[in-house]
Scaffold this motif. Structure first.
Motif, PDB file in Angstrom:
ATOM      1  N   ARG A 661     -13.222   5.721  -3.949  1.00  0.00           N
ATOM      2  CA  ARG A 661     -13.985   4.586  -4.449  1.00  0.00           C
ATOM      3  C   ARG A 661     -13.790   4.435  -5.941  1.00  0.00           C
ATOM      4  N   THR A 662     -13.735   3.190  -6.384  1.00  0.00           N
ATOM      5  CA  THR A 662     -13.483   2.913  -7.786  1.00  0.00           C
ATOM      6  C   THR A 662     -14.574   2.019  -8.327  1.00  0.00           C
ATOM      7  N   PHE A 663     -15.147   2.412  -9.445  1.00  0.00           N
ATOM      8  CA  PHE A 663     -16.168   1.581 -10.066  1.00  0.00           C
ATOM      9  C   PHE A 663     -15.497   0.499 -10.888  1.00  0.00           C
ATOM     10  N   PRO A 664     -16.010  -0.747 -10.951  1.00  0.00           N
ATOM     11  CA  PRO A 664     -17.261  -1.159 -10.321  1.00  0.00           C
ATOM     12  C   PRO A 664     -17.168  -1.267  -8.813  1.00  0.00           C
ATOM     13  N   LEU A 740     -17.993   0.065 -22.318  1.00  0.00           N
ATOM     14  CA  LEU A 740     -18.296  -0.159 -20.906  1.00  0.00           C
ATOM     15  C   LEU A 740     -17.195   0.404 -20.024  1.00  0.00           C
ATOM     16  N   GLN A 741     -15.939   0.147 -20.411  1.00  0.00           N
ATOM     17  CA  GLN A 741     -14.829   0.632 -19.594  1.00  0.00           C
ATOM     18  C   GLN A 741     -14.767   2.172 -19.572  1.00  0.00           C
ATOM     19  N   GLN A 742     -15.166   2.828 -20.705  1.00  0.00           N
ATOM     20  CA  GLN A 742     -15.211   4.299 -20.705  1.00  0.00           C
ATOM     21  C   GLN A 742     -16.265   4.811 -19.723  1.00  0.00           C
ATOM     22  N   ILE A 743     -17.407   4.104 -19.671  1.00  0.00           N
ATOM     23  CA  ILE A 743     -18.452   4.486 -18.698  1.00  0.00           C
ATOM     24  C   ILE A 743     -17.914   4.323 -17.279  1.00  0.00           C
ATOM     25  N   GLN A 744     -17.152   3.248 -17.049  1.00  0.00           N
ATOM     26  CA  GLN A 744     -16.556   3.066 -15.732  1.00  0.00           C
ATOM     27  C   GLN A 744     -15.652   4.241 -15.374  1.00  0.00           C
ATOM     28  N   VAL A 745     -14.806   4.645 -16.307  1.00  0.00           N
ATOM     29  CA  VAL A 745     -13.882   5.754 -16.045  1.00  0.00           C
ATOM     30  C   VAL A 745     -14.661   7.036 -15.773  1.00  0.00           C
ATOM     31  N   MET A 785     -12.836  -2.874 -16.442  1.00  0.00           N
ATOM     32  CA  MET A 785     -11.450  -2.433 -16.288  1.00  0.00           C
ATOM     33  C   MET A 785     -11.042  -2.562 -14.833  1.00  0.00           C
ATOM     34  N   GLU A 786      -9.733  -2.844 -14.630  1.00  0.00           N
ATOM     35  CA  GLU A 786      -9.211  -2.985 -13.287  1.00  0.00           C
ATOM     36  C   GLU A 786      -9.337  -1.648 -12.539  1.00  0.00           C
TER      37      GLU A 786
END
Length: 797
Positions: A661-664, A740-745, A785-786
């Motif tokens: 699974r990948t966020f988002p 935000l993208q760092q939080i996603q990672v 981020m994608e």
């Protein structure tokens, strides 16, 4: 022609022939047959044709045979009779041969009896002649003294009276002579023999003078007896003799009782002084050594058994001797009147009771002080033997004087000492438990410094700690069984056994130690004092220890105690269920605290990582932050640590894409972009409204709920606390696009590994969804981020 020899008959037939032969001999000599043959009836014995009967007539018998039998039968009958005659002759010869020695001996005996009777007849004739001569002389003397008999009787009475008067006149001289010879007993017998006559005739001048002289001499005798009585070197026999003589001389019994007890007290006080000296030596620090005889006359310190033996063999023996002698002299004294005896017995008993209670009180005090010095001894055997002898010997004192209740006092001392020993063992158990905790902490610290992984040997530590505590408890119970062995006199007494076994051992020692152990473990959850710094592996180990006690150990310990100490009445004891519930509650409390501590530790790392970073000026993410890797490592270490003590537990079925699974991410549209990835500032839908709608349809998560006794439940609790802290920290920060993208990672990296540790993977997905959603809400430029880029970064990280 000689007949051929017949073969010997069998044993049974030989016995039958012998009985038949004896019966024939009896018939021949005219003796009566036995009761069996007589029971056949008189008709059989009067038959003239009965050849064995007494009325047998040969002519009639021969005539009947000739009439009834044929020639051949008569010849057979003849041969049969010849055979019977020969058999009878043979039996007769055998009987004579067998009894030949008896016949000879009987003949000699009869001949000797004839000679003895002849001598006896001669002696009887001489005796008769002498008796006639004596009778004749007696008749002559009676006739000669007939007239003088009354005169002789009167003269005999006068002679006896003169002898008595002579004894009275010589009495003062005899008394002086006896005193000079120190024959005090003879003097008292002389005086008591004449005292009644002197008192009766004291009105006569001659008797009055003798009485006065005797009174002076008896007063001097009393003085000498009292001097001997007060002599410290006098033994018990001399004392008893002095008191007996003084009582015969009508000395006051009250004064003699006091003087006897005062004299006896000197000897008994010396015994007590010796015991007091032993206590002083021990209080000064001198240690008793077995078999040490001391230096010359200087006494050596005694151990408790030797001290008790000395007290029993010296003090109690002297006390028993004093009591027995006193009662024989003053209470059980024969020859006194009823009223006088009752008064003397009452007064003497009161004085004796006061005397004995005073001395026994001092003795009990010394014994109690001595046994108190042994309450921290490592060996019960010597102490129990000493208490047994002490209790056993005091029963003899109580038999002599039941009013003292010595056995009750001795039992109180024994019970107090047993109680003190239980307290000593209880304190020793608590110290041992504290030492075990210290050893565990040291082992954990050493393991952490060597392997860099705290708690890697928790299984071995748990086994070692549990075994050490259980073995120590069993050793203590084995030591305390010495107080209730079958050969111990006080052990079988209900007034000692029940309080000792139930209140002291079961409740005071075993139950008290278990409650102390659970209370001590619970204090690790309160965060006060030294226990606030307890390492988490120690808390986890104690949790498992308490759980094992709940499942098996408490039941085993209580059953062992009840069996060894015969605890039958369960109405006044702590129920087993209460102890098990306490152990389980303690284990639950410790495990919850462990989850809280570990969760807060990881939360602290996450909070610092969020608060110390500038999320508005961060660069575009190229890798996973190191703190996330550390979180995964710590959770993995905790998983291994908990797995050493607890079972896996139940999990919900995992989906096939749990690690992909990948966020988002949206839980309603798998493998597609979520609402958050399509978020744009120009969107007409309010993002706050979207978040609230999503929460309505998600299951509520209880962060600080109680955990189960399983590895999965523990890890689930820790991860919930950590991610909840991460969520709250994100809500307080403001993010730029790259933040935000760092939080996603970071969230995707956590999702890749954390789902496998929890019971329900949806819980991790939900919390991570909320974290990303909160970051989007707090982002100034919410461009996500994608997913493919996120996966590449996380795979590379």
């Amino acid at each position: 022609m000689a007949a051929a020899p017949e073969s010997p008959p069998p044993p049974g037939e030989d016995d039958g022939r012998r009985r038949k032969r004896h019966g024939m001999l009896k018939l021949y000599y005219g003796l009566q047959v036995n009761a069996e043959s007589g029971a056949k009836g008189a008709a059989a014995t009067t038959d003239p044709c009965d050849i064995n009967g007494a009325h047998f007539k040969p002519e009639v018998y021969l005539q009947r045979l000739m009439q009834e039998k044929s020639l051949n039968e008569l010849m057979d009958k003849e041969r049969d009779m010849v055979r019977q005659i020969r058999s009878l002759d043979s039996d007769m010869q055998t009987l004579v041969y067998e009894n030949y020695n008896k016949f000879i001996s009987a003949t000699d005996t009869i001949r000797k009896m004839k000679n003895d009777f002849k001598k006896m007849e001669d002696e009887m004739d001489r005796l008769a002649t002498n008796m006639e001569s004596i009778t004749e002389f007696s008749a002559r003397i009676s006739g000669t003294l007939q007239d003088r008999r009354q005169q002789i009787t009167k003269l005999s009475g006068v002679h006896m009276l003169l002898k008595k008067l002579q004894f009275l006149f010589e009495l003062p001289a005899r008394l002086k002579k006896c005193i000079e010879m120190q024959a005090y007993g003879q003097a008292v017998r002389y005086y008591t023999k004449a005292r009644t006559v002197l008192d009766q005739y004291q009105h006569m001048p001659s008797f009055h003078g003798i009485r006065e002289d005797c009174s002076v001499i008896v007063a001097e005798l009393c003085v000498k007896l009292r001097e001997q009585f007060k002599n410290k070197e006098s033994d018990a026999h001399q004392l008893a003799e002095c008191v007996d003589l003084l009582l015969q001389l009508k000395e006051p019994a009250d004064e003699l009782c006091d003087e006897f007890l005062q004299h006896a007290r000197h000897k008994v006080d010396e015994d007590l002084r010796m015991l007091r000296l032993q206590l002083q030596m021990l209080e000064e620090g001198q240690v008793p050594s077995p078999g040490d005889p001391g230096d010359g006359d200087k006494p050596h310190p005694m151990d408790v058994l030797e001290f008790t033996d000395t007290g029993c063999n010296v003090f109690l023996s002297d006390m028993c001797l004093v009591i027995a002698s006193y009662k024989d002299l003053f209470i059980n004294r024969p020859g006194t009147g009823v009223q006088e005896q009752a008064y003397l017995e009452k007064v003497a008993n009161q004085k004796l009771e006061v005397f004995v209670n005073s001395l026994m009180g001092q003795y009990f005090s010394y014994v109690e002080q001595r046994v108190q010095l042994e309450k921290e001894s490592s060996d019960n055997t010597l102490l129990v033997r000493a208490l047994d002898r002490f209790h056993r010997r005091l029963q003899a004192v109580e038999k002599l004087l039941p009013e003292t209740e010595s056995t009750s006092s001795a039992t109180d001392i024994v019970a107090k000492m047993a109680h003190d020993r239980v307290i000593h063992y209880s304190e020793a158990l608590r110290r041992h438990f504290a030492d075990c905790l210290t050893d565990v902490r040291q082992s954990l610290a050493a393991s952490r410094s060597l392997s860099k992984q705290e708690g890697s040997n928790l299984g071995d530590l748990l086994q070692t700690t549990a075994t050490s505590i259980l073995d120590q408890l069993k050793t203590v119970l084995s030591d305390l069984r010495a107080f209730i062995e079958s050969d111990i006199t006080f052990a079988m007494q209900p007034y000692f056994r029940e309080p000792f076994c139930v209140q002291d051992v079961r409740e005071g020692l075993v139950v008290g130690f278990l409650k102390h152990m659970f209370t001590t473990c619970s204090e690790f959850c309160e965060g006060s004092g030294d226990k606030s710094s307890a390492p988490p592996p120690l808390i986890l180990l104690l949790s498992r220890l308490c759980l094992d006690y709940d499942m098996t150990t408490i039941s085993y310990l209580i059953s062992l105690t009840d069996e060894q100490f015969l605890v039958e009445d369960k109405s006044a004891v702590t129920p087993l269920s209460e102890l098990c519930n306490l152990a389980k509650d303690t284990a639950q409390k410790l495990l919850d605290h462990y989850v809280k501590v570990q969760g807060l530790t990881i939360s602290q790392m996450l909070r610092k990582s969020v608060e110390t970073r500038d999320w508005l000026n961060t660069i575009e993410p190229r890798n996973v932050r190191a703190v996330m890797k550390r979180v995964v490592e710590d959770v993995t270490a905790i998983d291994s640590q908990v797995g050493l003590l607890y079972e896996e537990g139940l999990r919900k079925a995992h989906s096939s894409d749990s690690s992909k699974r990948t966020f988002p991410y949206s839980s309603s549209r798998q493998n597609q972009r979520s609402q958050w990835s399509s978020y744009a500032p120009s969107s007409n839908m309010d993002t706050s409204l979207m978040s609230n709608i999503q929460k309505l349809f998600s299951e509520r998560i209880e962060i600080f709920s109680a955990v189960d006794f399983s590895k999965v439940s523990v890890l689930t609790g820790i991860i919930k606390i950590s991610l909840k802290t991460f969520l709250e920290c994100v809500r307080l920060r403001t993010f730029a696009r790259f933040g935000l993208q760092q939080i996603q990672v970071d969230c995707h990296y956590l999702q890749m590994y954390l789902w496998r540790f929890v019971s329900d993977e949806n819980l991790v997905h939900t919390l991570l969804d909320e974290i990303v959603g909160s970051a989007i809400h707090r982002c100034l430029d919410p461009v996500t981020m994608e997913p493919s880029v996120i996966e590449v970064i996380c795979d590379r990280g």
